[in-house]
Design an enzyme around this catalytic site. Structure first.
Site, PDB file in Angstrom:
ATOM      1  N   HIS A 111     -24.216  45.802  25.766  1.00 47.14           N
ATOM      2  CA  HIS A 111     -23.800  44.727  24.863  1.00 47.14           C
ATOM      3  C   HIS A 111     -23.761  45.272  23.426  1.00 47.14           C
ATOM      4  CE1 HIS A 111     -23.195  40.620  23.549  1.00 47.14           C
ATOM      5  NE2 HIS A 111     -24.052  40.871  22.572  1.00 47.14           N
ATOM      6  N   VAL A 146     -27.766  34.802  30.037  1.00 46.43           N
ATOM      7  CA  VAL A 146     -26.671  35.516  29.369  1.00 46.43           C
ATOM      8  C   VAL A 146     -27.259  36.541  28.393  1.00 46.43           C
ATOM      9  CG1 VAL A 146     -24.662  35.279  27.851  1.00 46.43           C
ATOM     10  CG2 VAL A 146     -25.123  33.553  29.595  1.00 46.43           C
TER      11      VAL A 146
HETATM   12  C1  GAR Z   1     -17.858  47.206  24.556  1.00 48.30           C
HETATM   13  O1  GAR Z   1     -18.080  47.201  23.185  1.00 48.30           O
HETATM   14  C2  GAR Z   1     -18.944  46.437  25.281  1.00 48.30           C
HETATM   15  O2  GAR Z   1     -20.215  46.600  24.720  1.00 48.30           O
HETATM   16  C3  GAR Z   1     -18.456  45.027  25.083  1.00 48.30           C
HETATM   17  O3  GAR Z   1     -17.076  45.092  25.296  1.00 48.30           O
HETATM   18  C4  GAR Z   1     -16.606  46.387  24.911  1.00 48.30           C
HETATM   19  C5  GAR Z   1     -15.857  46.990  26.070  1.00 48.30           C
HETATM   20  O4  GAR Z   1     -15.229  48.169  25.690  1.00 48.30           O
HETATM   21  N1  GAR Z   1     -19.094  44.113  25.986  1.00 48.30           N
HETATM   22  C6  GAR Z   1     -19.353  42.857  25.675  1.00 48.30           C
HETATM   23  O5  GAR Z   1     -19.083  42.358  24.607  1.00 48.30           O
HETATM   24  C7  GAR Z   1     -20.036  42.080  26.777  1.00 48.30           C
HETATM   25  N2  GAR Z   1     -20.493  40.830  26.267  1.00 48.30           N
HETATM   26  P1  GAR Z   1     -14.669  49.177  26.775  1.00 48.30           P
HETATM   27  O6  GAR Z   1     -13.804  48.360  27.728  1.00 48.30           O
HETATM   28  O7  GAR Z   1     -13.842  50.154  25.990  1.00 48.30           O
HETATM   29  O8  GAR Z   1     -15.830  49.822  27.460  1.00 48.30           O
END
Ligand code: GAR
Length: 209
Positions: A111, A146
């Protein structure tokens, strides 16, 4: 040291998936991604998996009447690949307690904030709007809430006054790409155990040989 079989769930770009694939191929992580599952047909993550010859599965939520039916299919795919560990990497759906219970194996999430600050969506925007001077990322076990499970690793980055959501997200992402493989490696070494909310990492703080 056990070699772990990983299922990665991703909805989009898949840069964390790529970091895991690279760490595995470089021998920095004693684990292999054996299946990538997405709720989005066009997710770049699926493309990345295919390029590495890894099973890439799109499960369309619209094909199922309810959340449990959809999640039951995710579980079926995961079980079919004899997976040891499930990694959420930009999977933009909240999994129900049904999924967590049925999985029967640990589930990790990454996260983009220092939990418990800024859970949920748009964590980087939340951090900028709040005015914090530091943010970062968290790898944690998934429980039935969550972004609320026991914290395994965190990394800190500064927030600058002129940061946009995008510049902060990119700074955090650099740390995410190091942190997720590190957490998996610790698990494969059997160095992680939970004591209530706390994660104990054996050997932490000990000076090497
Ligand atoms: C990442 O920054 C991850 O931490 C975030 O989405 C992005 C995905 O990037 N996740 C969340 O916000 C979950 N709540 P990626 O598809 O390039 O790995």
């Amino acid at each position: 040291m056990a070699h772990l079989r990983l299922a990665v769930l991703a909805s989009g770009r898949g840069s964390n998936l790529q970091a895991l694939l690279d760490a595995s191929e470089a021998g920095q992580m004693n684990a292999s991604v054996v299946v990538v599952i997405s709720d989005k047909e066009k997710a770049q993550a699926l493309e990345r998996a295919r390029k590495h010859g890894i099973s890439a599965v799109w499960v369309n939520p619209r094909d199922y009447r309810g959340k449990e039916d959809f999640e039951a299919v995710l579980i079926e795919v995961i079980k079919g690949h004899k997976v040891d560990l499930i990694l959420l990497a930009g999977f933009m759906r909240i999994l129900s307690s049904y999924f967590v219970r049925q999985a029967g194996i640990p589930i990790l999430n990454i996260h983009p904030s220092l939990l418990p600050a800024f859970p949920g969506l748009n964590a980087q925007k939340q951090a900028i709007d709040y005015g914090v001077r530091y943010s970062g990322c968290t790898v944690h076990f998934v429980d039935e809430g969550v972004d609320s499970g026991p914290i395994i690793l965190q990394a800190v980055v500064p927030v600058f006054p002129d940061d946009s959501e995008e510049t902060l997200a990119m700074r955090i992402l650099v740390e995410e790409h190091k942190l997720y493989p590190q957490a998996v490696q610790l698990l494969s070494e059997g160095r992680i155990r939970c004591a209530g909310r706390k994660v104990i990492i054996s050997g932490e703080g000990e000076v090497d040989g």
